[in-house]
Design a protein around this motif. Sequence first.
Motif, PDB file in Angstrom:
ATOM      1  N   THR A   1       0.826  -1.209   0.000  1.00  0.00           N
ATOM      2  CA  THR A   1       0.000   0.000   0.000  1.00  0.00           C
ATOM      3  C   THR A   1       0.859   1.258   0.000  1.00  0.00           C
ATOM      4  N   PHE A   2       2.013   1.207   0.624  1.00  0.00           N
ATOM      5  CA  PHE A   2       2.969   2.316   0.557  1.00  0.00           C
ATOM      6  C   PHE A   2       3.376   2.558  -0.892  1.00  0.00           C
ATOM      7  N   ALA A   3       3.630   1.477  -1.626  1.00  0.00           N
ATOM      8  CA  ALA A   3       3.953   1.605  -3.047  1.00  0.00           C
ATOM      9  C   ALA A   3       2.783   2.220  -3.811  1.00  0.00           C
ATOM     10  N   ALA A   4       1.567   1.835  -3.448  1.00  0.00           N
ATOM     11  CA  ALA A   4       0.392   2.403  -4.112  1.00  0.00           C
ATOM     12  C   ALA A   4       0.318   3.905  -3.891  1.00  0.00           C
ATOM     13  N   GLY A   5       0.617   4.353  -2.675  1.00  0.00           N
ATOM     14  CA  GLY A   5       0.609   5.782  -2.398  1.00  0.00           C
ATOM     15  C   GLY A   5       1.644   6.528  -3.219  1.00  0.00           C
ATOM     16  N   LEU A   6       2.831   5.960  -3.352  1.00  0.00           N
ATOM     17  CA  LEU A   6       3.869   6.566  -4.192  1.00  0.00           C
ATOM     18  C   LEU A   6       3.404   6.669  -5.637  1.00  0.00           C
ATOM     19  N   ALA A   7       2.798   5.589  -6.138  1.00  0.00           N
ATOM     20  CA  ALA A   7       2.347   5.570  -7.526  1.00  0.00           C
ATOM     21  C   ALA A   7       1.249   6.596  -7.777  1.00  0.00           C
ATOM     22  N   CYS A   8       0.407   6.839  -6.782  1.00  0.00           N
ATOM     23  CA  CYS A   8      -0.649   7.850  -6.930  1.00  0.00           C
ATOM     24  C   CYS A   8      -0.074   9.232  -7.213  1.00  0.00           C
ATOM     25  N   GLU A   9       1.147   9.461  -6.747  1.00  0.00           N
ATOM     26  CA  GLU A   9       1.765  10.771  -6.901  1.00  0.00           C
ATOM     27  C   GLU A   9       2.750  10.830  -8.070  1.00  0.00           C
TER      28      GLU A   9
ATOM     29  N   ARG B   1       1.276 -12.453   1.646  1.00  0.00           N
ATOM     30  CA  ARG B   1       0.812 -11.756   2.848  1.00  0.00           C
ATOM     31  C   ARG B   1       0.245 -10.377   2.517  1.00  0.00           C
ATOM     32  N   GLY B   2       0.564  -9.868   1.346  1.00  0.00           N
ATOM     33  CA  GLY B   2       0.040  -8.570   0.942  1.00  0.00           C
ATOM     34  C   GLY B   2      -0.975  -8.675  -0.177  1.00  0.00           C
ATOM     35  N   TYR B   3      -1.630  -9.832  -0.279  1.00  0.00           N
ATOM     36  CA  TYR B   3      -2.510 -10.085  -1.425  1.00  0.00           C
ATOM     37  C   TYR B   3      -3.732  -9.167  -1.441  1.00  0.00           C
ATOM     38  N   ASP B   4      -4.331  -8.944  -0.293  1.00  0.00           N
ATOM     39  CA  ASP B   4      -5.498  -8.051  -0.242  1.00  0.00           C
ATOM     40  C   ASP B   4      -5.106  -6.654  -0.704  1.00  0.00           C
ATOM     41  N   GLN B   5      -3.948  -6.187  -0.257  1.00  0.00           N
ATOM     42  CA  GLN B   5      -3.500  -4.854  -0.644  1.00  0.00           C
ATOM     43  C   GLN B   5      -3.185  -4.796  -2.141  1.00  0.00           C
ATOM     44  N   LEU B   6      -2.623  -5.887  -2.668  1.00  0.00           N
ATOM     45  CA  LEU B   6      -2.331  -5.919  -4.099  1.00  0.00           C
ATOM     46  C   LEU B   6      -3.619  -5.761  -4.915  1.00  0.00           C
ATOM     47  N   ILE B   7      -4.668  -6.443  -4.492  1.00  0.00           N
ATOM     48  CA  ILE B   7      -5.931  -6.363  -5.229  1.00  0.00           C
ATOM     49  C   ILE B   7      -6.595  -5.004  -5.038  1.00  0.00           C
TER      50      ILE B   7
ATOM     51  N   ALA C   1      -4.157  -3.014  -7.824  1.00  0.00           N
ATOM     52  CA  ALA C   1      -4.783  -3.438  -9.082  1.00  0.00           C
ATOM     53  C   ALA C   1      -6.106  -2.727  -9.336  1.00  0.00           C
ATOM     54  N   LEU C   2      -6.922  -2.592  -8.307  1.00  0.00           N
ATOM     55  CA  LEU C   2      -8.223  -1.958  -8.484  1.00  0.00           C
ATOM     56  C   LEU C   2      -8.083  -0.520  -8.986  1.00  0.00           C
ATOM     57  N   GLN C   3      -6.997   0.136  -8.556  1.00  0.00           N
ATOM     58  CA  GLN C   3      -6.757   1.513  -8.983  1.00  0.00           C
ATOM     59  C   GLN C   3      -5.824   1.603 -10.192  1.00  0.00           C
ATOM     60  N   LYS C   4      -5.439   0.445 -10.710  1.00  0.00           N
ATOM     61  CA  LYS C   4      -4.579   0.348 -11.890  1.00  0.00           C
ATOM     62  C   LYS C   4      -3.325   1.207 -11.741  1.00  0.00           C
ATOM     63  N   LEU C   5      -2.632   0.994 -10.638  1.00  0.00           N
ATOM     64  CA  LEU C   5      -1.432   1.788 -10.343  1.00  0.00           C
ATOM     65  C   LEU C   5      -0.185   1.082 -10.857  1.00  0.00           C
ATOM     66  N   PRO C   6       0.751   1.822 -11.440  1.00  0.00           N
ATOM     67  CA  PRO C   6       1.930   1.221 -12.062  1.00  0.00           C
ATOM     68  C   PRO C   6       3.009   0.831 -11.053  1.00  0.00           C
TER      69      PRO C   6
ATOM     70  N   CYS D   1      -5.299 -14.068 -12.000  1.00  0.00           N
ATOM     71  CA  CYS D   1      -6.753 -13.913 -11.875  1.00  0.00           C
ATOM     72  C   CYS D   1      -7.158 -12.494 -11.493  1.00  0.00           C
ATOM     73  N   VAL D   2      -6.193 -11.616 -11.239  1.00  0.00           N
ATOM     74  CA  VAL D   2      -6.496 -10.257 -10.779  1.00  0.00           C
ATOM     75  C   VAL D   2      -6.557  -9.319 -11.991  1.00  0.00           C
TER      76      VAL D   2
END
Length: 641
Positions: free
Chosen positions: A378-386, A401-407, A411-416, A445-446
């Motif tokens: 999720t930290f990576a997701a925040g970086l990608a948002c910016e 262990r981070g599968y929920d966060q990955l989805i 992935a849901l926000q299509k972040l690079p 499957c995601v």
Amino acid sequence: MPQPPVPAALLASIDSPADLRRLGRSQLSTLADELRQFVLDSVSRTGGHLSSNLGTVELSIALHYVYSTPHDRIVWDVGHQSYPHKILTGRREAMATLKQLGGISGFPRRAESDYDTFGTGHSSTSISAALGMAHAARLKGEQRHCVAVIGDGALTGGMAFEALNHGGFAGGAGLPDVLVILNDNDMSISPPVGALNRYLARLMSGKFYAAARESAKSVLKHTPLYEFAKRFEEHTKGMVVPGTIFEEFGFNYVGPIDGHDLNSLIPTLENLRDAKGPQFLHIVTKKGYGYELAEADPINYHGPGKFDPKIGLQKPTTVPKPTFTQVFGQWLCDMAAADSRLVGITPAMREGSGMVEFERRFPTRYHDVGIAEQHAVTFAAGLACEGLKPVVAIYSTFLQRGYDQLIHDVALQKLPVVFALDRAGLVGADGATHAGAYDIAYLRCVPNMSVLTPADERECRRALTTAFHQDHPVAVRYPRGSGAGVAIEPQLDQLPWGQGELRREGRRIAILAFGTLLYPALEAADKLDATVANMRFAKPLDRDLVLRLARSHDALVTLEEGCVAGGAGAAVLETLAAEGVVVPVLNLGLPDEFIEHGDPAKLLSMCGLDAAGIERAIVQRFGATPLALVKPAETERTAAA
């Protein structure tokens, strides 16, 4: 197979903790010396985790001396610090088989011994498990003690704090009688360790202190002085010991004490054993304790191979092939130099993921978040948002262990976000807990997610570059160790997106290889005159290549170092079904079982994923010769000719 070292006299008499508990207290220091030497000699012959185990010798002795194991439960977290525990619990001779096929595991395993109360290959689970055991004992009316031993690194995992939050909460089930031991071998807290602190630890863990505290509370409870006294107690303890946070969780904090001093450990554990409610003991140990070379360099002695203890680790005399981890580390530095948006993230695996040089060269763009895989994603997701381009270097098994966060967060926000999945496939000595067997299945499957499966070192570098330039999340999976030895090109070239390649043109059978099994596939294909495709992408699958091969061959074989169920081979079957193409397909991959520890090449052979196994499976399914695959009518025409 290596022979076990010869134990010294006292250790030789210990075949179970019951033998240990018959010793006098004055004999335990001698036993600790013998046990530490045995650990050093044993690991030097087999390889394994060393630094952490040299640091838990006295703790292991003290726990089994004070507690009635296995009736009392001890959960080790992380499990790689449990070698002294294994030696004291009847597995001294079996240490010669450590991490070898058919031998004992490098981690606690319930199937291996009654003393291994919980399997702990992944970290930060011990407190949750011990709490479950403590509440189970209460519900069943059983009198038993439950102890969780957790390292300071494992305590950085969010799950550990979730368990602490629950453990000190007096709900309807009541407070559990559980002890959490923090084995702190990294924090700089040596000043409090000494005679005064030993005295305070004994005092705060003893019945007199507990009774006096409760008596004072009952007297002051209904007076204005109660809150003042409560705050004064916490702040006074906080000035001496860093335990206020654990007290706030509802645990009685004791420590820190010297984890190598049996004269501190044993009486403190005896006091805490008889205490009611959740207890927290903070001990300080030193990685590599007692072996000067490991004390000076605990990282390189964390998990060494075989070595001579008198000489220590030696640099190899020949230059080995670069590992995939090293390929990633070099690519990360090169890509960071080319693009200032790149940020590298690791959940406490700097050395294991090959990020030492990246941290040195790009310290402001390097983040070790601790053993916190969920936060890392999720930290990576925040970086990608910016607008930044995060690269998460993580073992395949730890990304689970981070599968929920990955989805939900990526992935849901299509972040690079790029996921560099090290240790994909079998990992050898570390066994089932560390094998990256499921990533293709759980990632493909995601939605918005892509999965690349490079076949060699050069292709791995190109795959990482390709992933970095996408505008959605991409995982690049690569195995532990070195590959085929293909020379690496310095440029940052990309692969054609979603396209595989033909590596060998043959007849009738087409092998679709995903990842490094391309090379044994080519070897088997030479014997069978089969076509071989290097698929490169598990998602998006090269559908055109799959359909072309299906229509031009009589059978397809898919090959992957991952689980067959839901894997890349399943993607091929789905494509054929969607297009209405009917052709025999043989899916080869890891079987639907947990693969134990052992030599990686031997394990692949046992799974039928070496060249001989691939050839054998094809022959068993389709016949001894390519001719056996020909349709009956064509066979008759060939015979007539």
